[in-house]
Design a protein around this motif. Structure first.
Motif, PDB file in Angstrom:
ATOM      1  N   ILE A 204      77.034  76.121  39.881  1.00  0.00           N
ATOM      2  CA  ILE A 204      78.504  76.113  39.968  1.00  0.00           C
ATOM      3  C   ILE A 204      79.091  75.021  39.084  1.00  0.00           C
ATOM      4  O   ILE A 204      80.106  75.232  38.388  1.00  0.00           O
ATOM      5  N   ASN A 208      81.612  75.857  36.036  1.00  0.00           N
ATOM      6  CA  ASN A 208      82.952  75.252  35.990  1.00  0.00           C
ATOM      7  C   ASN A 208      83.180  74.526  34.660  1.00  0.00           C
ATOM      8  O   ASN A 208      84.284  74.586  34.082  1.00  0.00           O
ATOM      9  N   GLY A 255      79.952  86.058  45.819  1.00  0.00           N
ATOM     10  CA  GLY A 255      80.699  84.876  46.215  1.00  0.00           C
ATOM     11  C   GLY A 255      81.326  84.144  45.049  1.00  0.00           C
ATOM     12  O   GLY A 255      81.570  84.690  43.973  1.00  0.00           O
ATOM     13  N   TYR A 256      81.576  82.864  45.290  1.00  0.00           N
ATOM     14  CA  TYR A 256      82.287  82.019  44.325  1.00  0.00           C
ATOM     15  C   TYR A 256      81.548  81.911  42.996  1.00  0.00           C
ATOM     16  O   TYR A 256      82.155  81.971  41.918  1.00  0.00           O
ATOM     17  N   THR A 257      80.240  81.794  43.058  1.00  0.00           N
ATOM     18  CA  THR A 257      79.444  81.662  41.830  1.00  0.00           C
ATOM     19  C   THR A 257      79.597  82.893  40.950  1.00  0.00           C
ATOM     20  O   THR A 257      79.817  82.793  39.727  1.00  0.00           O
ATOM     21  N   ASN A 259      82.050  85.009  40.904  1.00  0.00           N
ATOM     22  CA  ASN A 259      83.425  85.136  40.411  1.00  0.00           C
ATOM     23  C   ASN A 259      83.655  84.281  39.161  1.00  0.00           C
ATOM     24  O   ASN A 259      84.297  84.718  38.194  1.00  0.00           O
ATOM     25  N   ILE A 260      83.143  83.044  39.175  1.00  0.00           N
ATOM     26  CA  ILE A 260      83.286  82.178  37.994  1.00  0.00           C
ATOM     27  C   ILE A 260      82.497  82.768  36.816  1.00  0.00           C
ATOM     28  O   ILE A 260      82.970  82.780  35.666  1.00  0.00           O
TER      29      ILE A 260
END
Length: 272
Positions: A204, A208, A255-257, A259-260
């Motif tokens: 992550i 980012n 999840g969040y990973t 999506n990025i």
């Protein structure tokens, strides 16, 4: 005349003393008979013969403790029996000890020693990381980003990189001028290592940073002009494309990973 009177008084005094001793109570020894006295007066040979007769007599028994000879004779049979009993006791006690449940201290001694060893290792890791973070903080306070990046490349400690990179990511998002494009190009090898990590937190942090770099220089990266004044833009573009060809599977992560990763993939697809 005087001598006769003296003798009479002396006889009377002796009579009184005799009468006094006669009236005294005397200790009686009823159990010590004449027969015993005769036995005591025997010679050693006679006494030994007497003892043997006592041992052979029916009433004396095989292990009569009435005299010292029999006491020693009985004691002579005890060591073998006691030795056998003690050996049996030791065997039984060892068996019972093995069958009993172990005490908590012995049961978990291996576990606690292993945990203590892990604690010592972790303490050494944290101590080393704290020292390296203090060095990185020194460069940051001086706003010497190039020296900070060079230090991160030199130590190759991904734990320290994960701690420092979010600060640089925030600066890119805020478009701070003291983070140059050349520093971002230099950091790409470390970011690539983060994306290959088995720890999602590391992945992550790397994603980012990629997202922030692409957005920060998107206008230069997406430019259609053939002539690019800054050579770092072309290097960055090539390295981003090569990096994402290997790591585009991160878009499948839920999840969040994921999506990025999908957002980064959408940007990089436009560069082809």
């Amino acid at each position: 005349m005087a001598s006769e009177t003296h003798n009479v008084k002396k006889r009377n005094f002796c009579n009184k003393i005799e009468d006094h001793f006669i009236d005294l109570p005397r200790k009686k020894i009823s159990n010590f008979t004449n027969k015993n006295m005769k036995e005591v007066k025997k010679s050693p040979k006679q006494l030994a013969a007497y003892i043997n007769r006592k041992k052979q007599s029916p009433g004396s028994g095989g292990c009569d403790m009435a005299n010292k000879e029999n006491e020693l004779a009985c004691a002579g049979h005890l060591p073998e029996k006691l030795h056998h009993d003690s050996r049996t006791y030791l065997v039984n006690s060892s068996d019972s000890g093995s069958s009993q449940t172990e005490s908590p201290s012995s049961k978990y001694s291996g576990f606690f020693s292993e945990v203590s060893q892990d604690h010592e290792t972790m303490a050494q890791v944290l101590f080393s990381r704290n020292m390296r973070l203090n060095v990185a903080l020194t460069f940051w306070r001086k706003r010497s980003i190039s020296e900070l990046v060079a230090y991160l490349l030199r130590i190759e400690d991904l734990g320290v990189v994960v701690d420092c990179l979010p600060v640089l990511t925030n600066c890119l998002q805020e478009e701070k001028q003291y983070i140059s494009l050349g520093c971002c190009v230099d950091l790409l090898p470390l970011v690539k290592s983060l994306l290959k990590s088995k720890f999602e937190e590391y992945v992550i942090v790397g994603l980012n940073w990629l997202q922030a770099v692409i957005k920060r220089w998107w206008s230069e990266l997406s430019s259609k002009t053939e002539i690019i004044n800054d050579g770092n833009i072309q290097i960055l573009k090539q390295q981003l494309s090569g990096l994402w060809e290997q790591e585009n599977h991160l878009t499948l992560v839920p999840g969040y990973t994921g999506n990025i990763a999908k957002d980064v993939d959408a940007y990089l697809l436009q560069l082809h």
